[in-house]
Design a protein around this motif. Structure first.
Motif, PDB file in Angstrom:
ATOM      1  N   UNK A 147       0.835  -1.194   0.000  1.00 23.38           N
ATOM      2  CA  UNK A 147       0.000   0.000   0.000  1.00 23.38           C
ATOM      3  C   UNK A 147       0.871   1.245   0.000  1.00 23.38           C
ATOM      4  N   UNK A 148       0.467   2.216  -0.794  1.00 25.03           N
ATOM      5  CA  UNK A 148       1.175   3.498  -0.832  1.00 25.03           C
ATOM      6  C   UNK A 148       0.420   4.514   0.013  1.00 25.03           C
ATOM      7  N   UNK A 149       1.063   5.642   0.264  1.00 22.60           N
ATOM      8  CA  UNK A 149       0.382   6.737   0.958  1.00 22.60           C
ATOM      9  C   UNK A 149       0.150   7.901   0.002  1.00 22.60           C
ATOM     10  N   UNK A 150       0.036   7.582  -1.286  1.00 22.73           N
ATOM     11  CA  UNK A 150      -0.263   8.566  -2.313  1.00 22.73           C
ATOM     12  C   UNK A 150      -1.188   7.914  -3.337  1.00 22.73           C
ATOM     13  N   UNK A 151      -1.570   8.675  -4.360  1.00 23.21           N
ATOM     14  CA  UNK A 151      -2.545   8.191  -5.341  1.00 23.21           C
ATOM     15  C   UNK A 151      -1.930   7.851  -6.687  1.00 23.21           C
ATOM     16  N   UNK A 152      -0.617   7.880  -6.761  1.00 23.97           N
ATOM     17  CA  UNK A 152       0.046   7.727  -8.048  1.00 23.97           C
ATOM     18  C   UNK A 152       0.171   6.268  -8.451  1.00 23.97           C
ATOM     19  N   UNK A 153       0.160   6.031  -9.749  1.00 22.32           N
ATOM     20  CA  UNK A 153       0.349   4.695 -10.297  1.00 22.32           C
ATOM     21  C   UNK A 153       1.844   4.489 -10.512  1.00 22.32           C
ATOM     22  N   UNK A 154       2.471   3.770  -9.591  1.00 23.35           N
ATOM     23  CA  UNK A 154       3.922   3.621  -9.624  1.00 23.35           C
ATOM     24  C   UNK A 154       4.316   2.161  -9.501  1.00 23.35           C
ATOM     25  N   UNK A 155       5.491   1.844 -10.044  1.00 25.35           N
ATOM     26  CA  UNK A 155       5.988   0.479 -10.025  1.00 25.35           C
ATOM     27  C   UNK A 155       7.148   0.269  -9.059  1.00 25.35           C
ATOM     28  N   UNK A 156       7.742   1.332  -8.591  1.00 22.74           N
ATOM     29  CA  UNK A 156       8.905   1.203  -7.721  1.00 22.74           C
ATOM     30  C   UNK A 156       8.496   0.784  -6.317  1.00 22.74           C
ATOM     31  N   UNK A 157       9.131  -0.229  -5.794  1.00 24.82           N
ATOM     32  CA  UNK A 157       8.787  -0.716  -4.456  1.00 24.82           C
ATOM     33  C   UNK A 157       9.029   0.344  -3.385  1.00 24.82           C
ATOM     34  N   UNK A 158       9.963   1.241  -3.629  1.00 23.53           N
ATOM     35  CA  UNK A 158      10.267   2.304  -2.666  1.00 23.53           C
ATOM     36  C   UNK A 158       9.106   3.274  -2.485  1.00 23.53           C
ATOM     37  N   UNK A 159       8.163   3.264  -3.420  1.00 22.16           N
ATOM     38  CA  UNK A 159       7.011   4.158  -3.343  1.00 22.16           C
ATOM     39  C   UNK A 159       5.878   3.583  -2.493  1.00 22.16           C
ATOM     40  N   UNK A 160       6.053   2.382  -2.004  1.00 25.70           N
ATOM     41  CA  UNK A 160       5.042   1.745  -1.160  1.00 25.70           C
ATOM     42  C   UNK A 160       5.593   1.619   0.251  1.00 25.70           C
ATOM     43  N   UNK A 161       4.794   1.942   1.251  1.00 24.60           N
ATOM     44  CA  UNK A 161       5.338   1.986   2.599  1.00 24.60           C
ATOM     45  C   UNK A 161       4.730   0.982   3.559  1.00 24.60           C
ATOM     46  N   UNK A 162       3.774   0.198   3.101  1.00 24.53           N
ATOM     47  CA  UNK A 162       3.201  -0.844   3.945  1.00 24.53           C
ATOM     48  C   UNK A 162       3.123  -2.133   3.132  1.00 24.53           C
ATOM     49  N   UNK A 163       3.581  -3.215   3.755  1.00 25.73           N
ATOM     50  CA  UNK A 163       3.681  -4.497   3.048  1.00 25.73           C
ATOM     51  C   UNK A 163       3.022  -5.613   3.844  1.00 25.73           C
ATOM     52  N   UNK A 164       2.481  -6.572   3.104  1.00 27.75           N
ATOM     53  CA  UNK A 164       1.970  -7.777   3.743  1.00 27.75           C
ATOM     54  C   UNK A 164       3.081  -8.780   3.979  1.00 27.75           C
ATOM     55  N   UNK A 165       2.708  -9.913   4.523  1.00 22.94           N
ATOM     56  CA  UNK A 165       3.697 -10.927   4.877  1.00 22.94           C
ATOM     57  C   UNK A 165       4.046 -11.835   3.701  1.00 22.94           C
ATOM     58  N   UNK A 166       3.259 -11.793   2.661  1.00 21.00           N
ATOM     59  CA  UNK A 166       3.531 -12.590   1.467  1.00 21.00           C
ATOM     60  C   UNK A 166       2.761 -13.900   1.450  1.00 21.00           C
ATOM     61  N   UNK A 167       2.502 -14.372   0.241  1.00 19.23           N
ATOM     62  CA  UNK A 167       1.844 -15.668   0.065  1.00 19.23           C
ATOM     63  C   UNK A 167       2.548 -16.408  -1.070  1.00 19.23           C
ATOM     64  N   UNK A 168       2.801 -17.682  -0.871  1.00 17.82           N
ATOM     65  CA  UNK A 168       3.573 -18.460  -1.832  1.00 17.82           C
ATOM     66  C   UNK A 168       2.691 -18.936  -2.984  1.00 17.82           C
ATOM     67  N   UNK A 169       3.209 -18.743  -4.198  1.00 15.11           N
ATOM     68  CA  UNK A 169       2.579 -19.285  -5.403  1.00 15.11           C
ATOM     69  C   UNK A 169       3.600 -20.192  -6.078  1.00 15.11           C
TER      70      UNK A 169
END
Length: 123
Positions: free
Chosen positions: A97-119
């Motif tokens: 999740x980001x704290x802005x409204x922009x459509x971005x691909x860089x991981x640095x632009x997102x500040x909250x992450x989940x724990x992940x799920x394996x595929x």
């Protein structure tokens, strides 16, 4: 505190489908950009897809035409529908999740992450 919880991962054969879900709690996410990333063994985390509050989307070239990102503001949930899965899609998938409204691909632009799920996709 904002929390993201992914679900829906699993093991499928090549050509199969999975739908990942990411439930958000702790804040109203309706105005913020959301993204999915993945990390394969011994590789860096990579952008998969992103969606804005207005429904604009972006995809990595490797998944374009096969994956679809969507969001349900009423349920505070973002989804990743994955079709025509390939062994190369095998990875841990993370919601962000980001704290802005922009459509971005860089991981640095997102500040909250989940724990992940394996595929895991087998050939």
């Amino acid at each position: 505190q904002v929390q993201l919880v992914e679900s829906g991962g699993g093991s499928v054969q090549a050509g199969g489908s999975l739908r990942l879900s990411c439930a958000i709690s702790g804040r109203t996410f309706s105005t913020y950009a959301m993204g999915w990333f993945r990390q394969a063994p011994e590789k860096e985390r990579a952008f998969v897809a992103a969606v804005t509050a207005t429904g604009d989307t972006a995809y990595a070239n490797s998944v374009k035409g096969r994956f679809t990102i969507s969001r349900d503001s009423a349920k505070n949930t973002v989804y990743l529908q994955m079709n025509s899965l390939e062994p190369e899609d095998t990875a841990v998938y993370y919601c962000a999740a980001a704290d802005h409204r922009l459509l971005v691909a860089a991981s640095s632009q997102y500040n909250t992450w989940g724990q992940g799920t394996q595929v895991t996709v087998s050939s």
